[in-house]
Scaffold this active site. Structure first.
Site, PDB file in Angstrom:
ATOM      1  N   TYR A  52       0.825  -1.214   0.000  1.00 18.66           N
ATOM      2  CA  TYR A  52       0.000   0.000   0.000  1.00 18.66           C
ATOM      3  C   TYR A  52       0.861   1.266   0.000  1.00 18.66           C
ATOM      4  CZ  TYR A  52      -4.458  -2.475   0.614  1.00 18.66           C
ATOM      5  OH  TYR A  52      -5.580  -3.257   0.426  1.00 18.66           O
ATOM      6  N   TYR A  60      -6.549   7.334   6.377  1.00 22.09           N
ATOM      7  CA  TYR A  60      -7.063   5.984   6.631  1.00 22.09           C
ATOM      8  C   TYR A  60      -5.947   4.946   6.709  1.00 22.09           C
ATOM      9  CZ  TYR A  60      -6.574   5.802   1.543  1.00 22.09           C
ATOM     10  OH  TYR A  60      -6.093   5.889   0.267  1.00 22.09           O
ATOM     11  N   ARG A  88     -11.414  -6.377 -11.171  1.00 22.16           N
ATOM     12  CA  ARG A  88     -11.929  -5.167 -10.516  1.00 22.16           C
ATOM     13  C   ARG A  88     -13.434  -5.016 -10.759  1.00 22.16           C
ATOM     14  NH1 ARG A  88      -8.264  -1.735  -8.002  1.00 22.16           N
ATOM     15  NH2 ARG A  88      -9.656   0.043  -8.206  1.00 22.16           N
ATOM     16  N   THR A  94     -14.730   0.893  -4.750  1.00 22.53           N
ATOM     17  CA  THR A  94     -14.107   0.932  -3.426  1.00 22.53           C
ATOM     18  C   THR A  94     -15.108   1.213  -2.316  1.00 22.53           C
ATOM     19  OG1 THR A  94     -12.130   1.795  -4.527  1.00 22.53           O
ATOM     20  CG2 THR A  94     -12.210   2.007  -2.125  1.00 22.53           C
ATOM     21  N   ARG A 105     -18.067  -6.735  -3.336  1.00 16.46           N
ATOM     22  CA  ARG A 105     -18.287  -5.704  -2.321  1.00 16.46           C
ATOM     23  C   ARG A 105     -19.762  -5.342  -2.216  1.00 16.46           C
ATOM     24  NH1 ARG A 105     -12.969  -2.173  -4.180  1.00 16.46           N
ATOM     25  NH2 ARG A 105     -11.451  -3.162  -2.772  1.00 16.46           N
ATOM     26  N   ASN A 115     -13.595  -3.957   3.162  1.00 16.86           N
ATOM     27  CA  ASN A 115     -14.170  -4.217   1.836  1.00 16.86           C
ATOM     28  C   ASN A 115     -13.657  -5.493   1.166  1.00 16.86           C
ATOM     29  OD1 ASN A 115     -11.674  -3.265   1.106  1.00 16.86           O
ATOM     30  ND2 ASN A 115     -12.413  -1.563  -0.141  1.00 16.86           N
ATOM     31  N   GLU A 129       3.041  -5.615  -7.542  1.00 19.05           N
ATOM     32  CA  GLU A 129       2.407  -6.327  -6.432  1.00 19.05           C
ATOM     33  C   GLU A 129       2.690  -7.833  -6.484  1.00 19.05           C
ATOM     34  OE1 GLU A 129      -1.667  -5.066  -6.792  1.00 19.05           O
ATOM     35  OE2 GLU A 129      -1.161  -2.991  -6.289  1.00 19.05           O
TER      36      GLU A 129
HETATM   37  O1  CDP Z   1      -9.058  -1.243  -3.085  1.00 15.58           O
HETATM   38  P1  CDP Z   1      -9.307  -0.165  -4.111  1.00 15.58           P
HETATM   39  O2  CDP Z   1      -8.267  -0.119  -5.208  1.00 15.58           O
HETATM   40  O3  CDP Z   1     -10.712  -0.232  -4.640  1.00 15.58           O
HETATM   41  O4  CDP Z   1      -9.244   1.231  -3.315  1.00 15.58           O
HETATM   42  P2  CDP Z   1      -8.050   2.257  -3.037  1.00 15.58           P
HETATM   43  O5  CDP Z   1      -8.583   3.627  -3.249  1.00 15.58           O
HETATM   44  O6  CDP Z   1      -6.818   1.877  -3.782  1.00 15.58           O
HETATM   45  O7  CDP Z   1      -7.803   2.090  -1.469  1.00 15.58           O
HETATM   46  C1  CDP Z   1      -7.088   0.982  -0.974  1.00 15.58           C
HETATM   47  C2  CDP Z   1      -7.784   0.472   0.244  1.00 15.58           C
HETATM   48  O8  CDP Z   1      -7.690   1.418   1.297  1.00 15.58           O
HETATM   49  C3  CDP Z   1      -9.287   0.217   0.122  1.00 15.58           C
HETATM   50  O9  CDP Z   1      -9.591  -1.001  -0.514  1.00 15.58           O
HETATM   51  C4  CDP Z   1      -9.708   0.211   1.582  1.00 15.58           C
HETATM   52  O10 CDP Z   1      -9.371  -1.020   2.195  1.00 15.58           O
HETATM   53  C5  CDP Z   1      -8.796   1.298   2.161  1.00 15.58           C
HETATM   54  N1  CDP Z   1      -9.498   2.581   2.252  1.00 15.58           N
HETATM   55  C6  CDP Z   1     -10.137   2.908   3.436  1.00 15.58           C
HETATM   56  O11 CDP Z   1     -10.132   2.117   4.372  1.00 15.58           O
HETATM   57  N2  CDP Z   1     -10.809   4.101   3.545  1.00 15.58           N
HETATM   58  C7  CDP Z   1     -10.816   4.969   2.522  1.00 15.58           C
HETATM   59  N3  CDP Z   1     -11.465   6.133   2.668  1.00 15.58           N
HETATM   60  C8  CDP Z   1     -10.183   4.655   1.326  1.00 15.58           C
HETATM   61  C9  CDP Z   1      -9.513   3.441   1.216  1.00 15.58           C
HETATM   62 MG    MG Z   2      -6.230   0.413  -5.135  1.00 18.73          MG
END
Ligand code: CDP
Ligand code: MG
Length: 137
Positions: A52, A60, A88, A94, A105, A115, A129
């Protein structure tokens, strides 16, 4: 002409805790994706930070790191036609609360910080990754 790709997927600790691994993996297989690698493990902090990296420093992030290292998760590499977009699409957006019904989700998660799943978002991130989680692949 095919565009076979590989993508890195995580079934996060909430998916394992909630006994959703079989349900989720069955959706990838039903879609026609091939499992190239699969492992159950508990991620350490260094792995979470590497995975990450672009999120370190976000408000967050501390909660995300705590969550993703909190227990066993399943890491997978999936392969198939347009695998990155395909996975995806199966996962949904997300923001779990409004992710479309029929997506993982949308069907099983209400909160963005729980999620269930991760998937690479581009060929470059998939390569990066996969090297983190499966360096021997
Ligand atoms: O997983 P995805 O690529 O859809 O989302 P991202 O924007 O790359 O964010 C990575 C991960 O961070 C998310 O899947 C959530 O687990 C976490 N996250 C969160 O807990 N709260 C947020 N406001 C945004 C992301
Ligand atoms: Mg992501």
């Amino acid at each position: 002409m095919t565009a076979s790709q590989r993508t890195l997927v995580l079934l996060k600790p909430d998916a394992v805790e909630r006994r959703l691994v079989g349900e989720i993996v069955s959706r990838y297989e039903a879609k026609g994706l091939r499992i190239v690698a699969l492992e159950l493990r508990t991620a350490d902090v260094a792995t979470a930070q590497a995975h990450y990296a672009e999120h370190v420093g976000r408000d967050y992030y501390p909660g995300l790191e705590q969550f993703v290292t909190s227990g066993p998760l399943v890491s997978l590499v999936l392969e198939g036609e347009c695998a990155i977009e395909a996975v995806r699409s199966l996962h949904g957006i997300t923001d779990s609360a409004v992710a479309a019904p029929g997506t993982i989700r949308g069907d099983f998660s209400l909160f963005t910080n729980r999620n269930l799943v991760h998937a690479s978002d581009a060929p470059e991130s998939a390569e990066r990754e996969i090297a983190i989680w499966f360096p021997n692949l």
